[in-house]
Design a protein around this motif. Structure first.
Motif, PDB file in Angstrom:
ATOM      1  N   ARG A  89      -5.450 -17.015   1.383  1.00  0.00           N
ATOM      2  CA  ARG A  89      -4.738 -16.034   0.261  1.00  0.00           C
ATOM      3  C   ARG A  89      -3.447 -16.847  -0.037  1.00  0.00           C
ATOM      4  O   ARG A  89      -2.798 -16.492  -1.147  1.00  0.00           O
ATOM      5  CB  ARG A  89      -4.619 -14.503   0.731  1.00  0.00           C
ATOM      6  CG  ARG A  89      -5.386 -13.738  -0.075  1.00  0.00           C
ATOM      7  CD  ARG A  89      -5.447 -12.429   0.478  1.00  0.00           C
ATOM      8  NE  ARG A  89      -4.314 -11.717   0.796  1.00  0.00           N
ATOM      9  CZ  ARG A  89      -4.123 -10.660   1.346  1.00  0.00           C
ATOM     10  NH1 ARG A  89      -5.376 -10.114   1.873  1.00  0.00           N
ATOM     11  NH2 ARG A  89      -3.068 -10.029   1.486  1.00  0.00           N
ATOM     12  N   HIS A 126      -5.581 -15.460   6.640  1.00  0.00           N
ATOM     13  CA  HIS A 126      -4.839 -15.524   5.343  1.00  0.00           C
ATOM     14  C   HIS A 126      -4.487 -16.909   4.795  1.00  0.00           C
ATOM     15  O   HIS A 126      -3.747 -16.913   3.665  1.00  0.00           O
ATOM     16  CB  HIS A 126      -3.605 -14.823   5.703  1.00  0.00           C
ATOM     17  CG  HIS A 126      -4.041 -13.126   5.916  1.00  0.00           C
ATOM     18  ND1 HIS A 126      -4.526 -12.824   7.018  1.00  0.00           N
ATOM     19  CD2 HIS A 126      -3.857 -12.017   5.069  1.00  0.00           C
ATOM     20  CE1 HIS A 126      -4.593 -11.447   6.839  1.00  0.00           C
ATOM     21  NE2 HIS A 126      -4.207 -11.262   5.520  1.00  0.00           N
ATOM     22  N   GLU A 133     -16.940 -12.951   6.661  1.00  0.00           N
ATOM     23  CA  GLU A 133     -16.128 -11.638   7.705  1.00  0.00           C
ATOM     24  C   GLU A 133     -17.090 -10.727   7.299  1.00  0.00           C
ATOM     25  O   GLU A 133     -17.044  -9.710   8.456  1.00  0.00           O
ATOM     26  CB  GLU A 133     -14.837 -11.476   7.165  1.00  0.00           C
ATOM     27  CG  GLU A 133     -14.491 -10.902   5.877  1.00  0.00           C
ATOM     28  CD  GLU A 133     -13.164 -10.826   5.629  1.00  0.00           C
ATOM     29  OE1 GLU A 133     -12.195 -10.856   6.622  1.00  0.00           O
ATOM     30  OE2 GLU A 133     -12.656 -10.289   4.494  1.00  0.00           O
ATOM     31  N   MET A 176     -12.998 -15.178   4.420  1.00  0.00           N
ATOM     32  CA  MET A 176     -12.656 -13.884   3.998  1.00  0.00           C
ATOM     33  C   MET A 176     -13.621 -13.342   2.944  1.00  0.00           C
ATOM     34  O   MET A 176     -14.761 -14.230   2.575  1.00  0.00           O
ATOM     35  CB  MET A 176     -11.262 -13.857   3.614  1.00  0.00           C
ATOM     36  CG  MET A 176     -10.265 -13.759   4.268  1.00  0.00           C
ATOM     37  SD  MET A 176      -8.547 -13.450   3.633  1.00  0.00           S
ATOM     38  CE  MET A 176      -7.761 -12.668   5.333  1.00  0.00           C
ATOM     39  N   GLY A 177     -13.359 -12.306   2.309  1.00  0.00           N
ATOM     40  CA  GLY A 177     -14.456 -11.882   1.118  1.00  0.00           C
ATOM     41  C   GLY A 177     -14.910 -10.687   1.432  1.00  0.00           C
ATOM     42  O   GLY A 177     -15.580  -9.797   0.609  1.00  0.00           O
ATOM     43  N   ARG A 178     -14.335  -9.800   2.519  1.00  0.00           N
ATOM     44  CA  ARG A 178     -14.598  -8.313   2.614  1.00  0.00           C
ATOM     45  C   ARG A 178     -16.106  -7.929   2.582  1.00  0.00           C
ATOM     46  O   ARG A 178     -16.950  -8.856   3.457  1.00  0.00           O
ATOM     47  CB  ARG A 178     -13.978  -7.646   1.706  1.00  0.00           C
ATOM     48  CG  ARG A 178     -13.204  -6.468   2.331  1.00  0.00           C
ATOM     49  CD  ARG A 178     -12.601  -5.167   1.320  1.00  0.00           C
ATOM     50  NE  ARG A 178     -11.359  -5.679   0.865  1.00  0.00           N
ATOM     51  CZ  ARG A 178     -10.167  -5.380   1.780  1.00  0.00           C
ATOM     52  NH1 ARG A 178     -10.259  -4.584   2.485  1.00  0.00           N
ATOM     53  NH2 ARG A 178      -9.148  -5.761   1.307  1.00  0.00           N
ATOM     54  N   SER A 192      -7.866 -10.531  -7.192  1.00  0.00           N
ATOM     55  CA  SER A 192      -8.351 -10.435  -5.606  1.00  0.00           C
ATOM     56  C   SER A 192      -9.200 -11.674  -5.423  1.00  0.00           C
ATOM     57  O   SER A 192      -9.750 -12.399  -6.044  1.00  0.00           O
ATOM     58  CB  SER A 192      -9.555  -9.395  -5.602  1.00  0.00           C
ATOM     59  OG  SER A 192     -10.262  -9.687  -4.381  1.00  0.00           O
ATOM     60  N   ILE A 193      -8.957 -12.372  -4.015  1.00  0.00           N
ATOM     61  CA  ILE A 193      -9.964 -13.569  -3.775  1.00  0.00           C
ATOM     62  C   ILE A 193     -11.292 -13.400  -3.585  1.00  0.00           C
ATOM     63  O   ILE A 193     -11.928 -14.292  -3.689  1.00  0.00           O
ATOM     64  CB  ILE A 193      -8.978 -14.321  -2.465  1.00  0.00           C
ATOM     65  CG1 ILE A 193      -9.297 -13.572  -1.355  1.00  0.00           C
ATOM     66  CG2 ILE A 193      -7.802 -14.472  -2.857  1.00  0.00           C
ATOM     67  CD1 ILE A 193      -9.111 -14.277  -0.028  1.00  0.00           C
ATOM     68  N   ASP A 194     -11.706 -12.006  -3.418  1.00  0.00           N
ATOM     69  CA  ASP A 194     -12.854 -12.007  -3.106  1.00  0.00           C
ATOM     70  C   ASP A 194     -14.112 -12.034  -4.064  1.00  0.00           C
ATOM     71  O   ASP A 194     -15.354 -12.167  -3.741  1.00  0.00           O
ATOM     72  CB  ASP A 194     -13.067 -10.202  -2.436  1.00  0.00           C
ATOM     73  CG  ASP A 194     -12.189 -10.181  -1.146  1.00  0.00           C
ATOM     74  OD1 ASP A 194     -11.845 -11.502  -0.438  1.00  0.00           O
ATOM     75  OD2 ASP A 194     -11.780  -8.913  -1.006  1.00  0.00           O
ATOM     76  N   ARG A 226       0.924  -1.267   0.073  1.00  0.00           N
ATOM     77  CA  ARG A 226       0.037  -0.144   0.012  1.00  0.00           C
ATOM     78  C   ARG A 226       0.956   1.115   0.068  1.00  0.00           C
ATOM     79  O   ARG A 226       1.895   1.213   0.629  1.00  0.00           O
ATOM     80  CB  ARG A 226      -0.945  -0.111   1.227  1.00  0.00           C
ATOM     81  CG  ARG A 226      -1.675  -1.282   1.310  1.00  0.00           C
ATOM     82  CD  ARG A 226      -2.859  -1.114   2.356  1.00  0.00           C
ATOM     83  NE  ARG A 226      -3.434  -2.440   2.749  1.00  0.00           N
ATOM     84  CZ  ARG A 226      -4.042  -3.239   1.958  1.00  0.00           C
ATOM     85  NH1 ARG A 226      -4.358  -2.913   0.622  1.00  0.00           N
ATOM     86  NH2 ARG A 226      -4.607  -4.263   2.366  1.00  0.00           N
TER      87      ARG A 226
HETATM   88  O1  F6P Z   1      -9.352  -8.430  -0.236  1.00  0.00           O
HETATM   89  C1  F6P Z   1      -8.701  -9.523  -0.142  1.00  0.00           C
HETATM   90  C2  F6P Z   1      -8.794  -9.647   1.370  1.00  0.00           C
HETATM   91  O2  F6P Z   1      -7.994 -10.779   1.730  1.00  0.00           O
HETATM   92  C3  F6P Z   1     -10.093  -9.548   2.111  1.00  0.00           C
HETATM   93  O3  F6P Z   1     -10.680 -10.872   1.793  1.00  0.00           O
HETATM   94  C4  F6P Z   1      -9.651  -9.402   3.409  1.00  0.00           C
HETATM   95  O4  F6P Z   1     -10.725  -8.883   4.114  1.00  0.00           O
HETATM   96  C5  F6P Z   1      -8.573  -8.523   3.372  1.00  0.00           C
HETATM   97  O5  F6P Z   1      -8.049  -8.650   1.984  1.00  0.00           O
HETATM   98  C6  F6P Z   1      -7.455  -8.846   4.304  1.00  0.00           C
HETATM   99  O6  F6P Z   1      -6.584  -7.636   4.294  1.00  0.00           O
HETATM  100  P1  F6P Z   1      -5.163  -7.620   4.825  1.00  0.00           P
HETATM  101  O7  F6P Z   1      -4.317  -8.650   4.044  1.00  0.00           O
HETATM  102  O8  F6P Z   1      -4.707  -6.433   4.390  1.00  0.00           O
HETATM  103  O9  F6P Z   1      -5.053  -8.246   6.199  1.00  0.00           O
END
Ligand code: F6P
Length: 366
Positions: free
Chosen positions: A287, A284, A250, A194-196, A150-152, A74
């Motif tokens: 991911r 994670h 989540e 996950m999935g925001r 993106s995994i979402d 970021r």
């Molecule tokens: O956007 C991908 C994601 O893994 C979401 O599913 C999750 O809410 C977020 O990123 C987690 O972010 P970070 O890796 O910054 O903790």
């Protein structure tokens, strides 16, 4: 051929490397120069060894690796004009006027804004004597293509984002593993995925694993859901099922818009049904690991198309996203996709769930 810079930005996802590889190799194949920009926008701002010319071998043996070998970060600097000015300078130094951004909607929006601002950045660089006006003329336009990593699976305009399928594999594997131990001890497991703000991973995982219940943000349960959930679990047990699996996205919320947490569900079940209940938050793990065959191929197909899109771009071509429509790889206007993705979020915030689902355009999420 043109000069291309590729970078990954935002959260990583499995299949990003396959995409990077395809961009480099397709680029070289059609006579382009391809630079790898490391650590996302930060590397673009910092320049130096963060921007390196790739050759065929630079991307050998990465198709099977998860994450992103060129790093992702970021970047606060890129949000400010001085940062973007420096980034433009670093690209111009190498003659890069084509960018492939592999990331989520925030990263793609940033790339498009950069493209729009490009001529004013060039002007400033000429005025301050950092580049010649001839250079500015040669590099007058910045072409931008986005790939959604993106995994979402939360981006409007593509049926699948790079990484979603692999994350689903991770989730399903974890549920299968939990199943055996849950059955031995007649336990109930509440699993957070996950999935925001998008329930795709939770919903599809629940369908594919025969879970007893799923909570997703797009479909908050009606008032009194606690009773219904307990009835359903008890019914399954009375039919001889030795375990229960509940999947919680989540971003799940209740009818009032309050978050529904895995712990809250666990407490409910332990108290009411007296089932031995445990919480597993996958985090994670979802991911990580190697990309599935689907994500490798998706990354390859999208990456190759990105290069073709850049080669065909004119100063009047708007930035595009390479997306999957059915089984076809297509180009769609980046800004329309970003705008629709934002509309979905606005609809979700206003609790207009049906509208959000329709905007996303995936029937089965309803
Ligand atoms: O956007 C991908 C994601 O893994 C979401 O599913 C999750 O809410 C977020 O990123 C987690 O972010 P970070 O890796 O910054 O903790």
């Amino acid at each position: 051929g043109c000069v291309i810079g590729v970078f990954t930005s935002g959260g990583d996802s499995q299949g990003m490397n396959a995409a990077t590889r395809a961009i480099v190799r397709m680029g070289i194949y059609v006579g382009c120069k391809v630079y790898l920009i490391k650590e996302g926008y930060q590397g673009m701002v910092d320049g130096g060894s963060n921007i390196v010319l790739a050759d065929w071998k630079s991307v050998s043996n990465i198709i099977q690796s998860g994450g992103t070998i060129i790093g992702s970060a970021r970047c606060a600097d890129f949000r400010e004009r001085p940062g973007r000015l420096q980034a433009a300078y670093n690209l111009l130094e190498r003659g890069i006027t084509n960018l492939v951004c592999i990331g989520g909607d925030g990263s793609l929006t940033g790339a498009n804004l950069f493209r729009i601002e490009w001529s004013s950045l060039l002007e400033e660089l000429v005025k301050t004597g950092r580049i010649t006006s001839q250079k500015a003329q040669e590099c007058a336009h910045l072409n931008v293509v986005g790939l959604v990593g993106s995994i979402d699976n939360d981006f409007c305009g593509t049926d699948m984002t790079i990484g979603t399928d692999s994350a689903l594999h991770r989730i399903i594997e974890a549920i299968d593993n939990i199943n055996t131990t849950a059955s031995s001890h007649q336990r109930c497991f509440v699993m957070e995925v996950m999935g925001r703000h998008c329930g795709y991973l939770a919903l599809v995982a629940a369908l594919a694993s025969e879970a007893d219940w799923v909570f997703i943000p797009e479909s908050p349960p009606e008032k009194g859901w606690e009773d219904k959930l307990c009835e359903k679990l008890a019914q399954e047990r009375s039919l001889g099922q030795r375990l229960n699996i509940i999947i919680v996205s989540e971003g799940a919320i209740d009818e009032e818009g309050r978050p529904i947490t895995a712990d809250q569900i666990k407490d409910l079940i332990s108290k009411r049904l007296k089932y031995d209940t445990r919480v597993t938050i996958l985090g994670h793990v979802q991911r990580g690991g190697n990309p599935s065959a689907f994500d490798r191929l998706l990354g390859c197909r999208m990456g190759a198309e990105a290069v073709l899109a850049l080669m065909e771009a004119t100063p009047f071509t708007p930035a595009c996203v390479i997306s999957l429509n059915g089984n076809q790889i297509v180009r769609v206007p980046l800004m329309e996709c970003v705008a629709r993705t934002k509309e979905v979020q606005a609809a979700m915030d206003k609790k207009e769930f049906q509208k959000a689902v329709e905007l996303r355009g995936r029937d089965f999420v309803a």
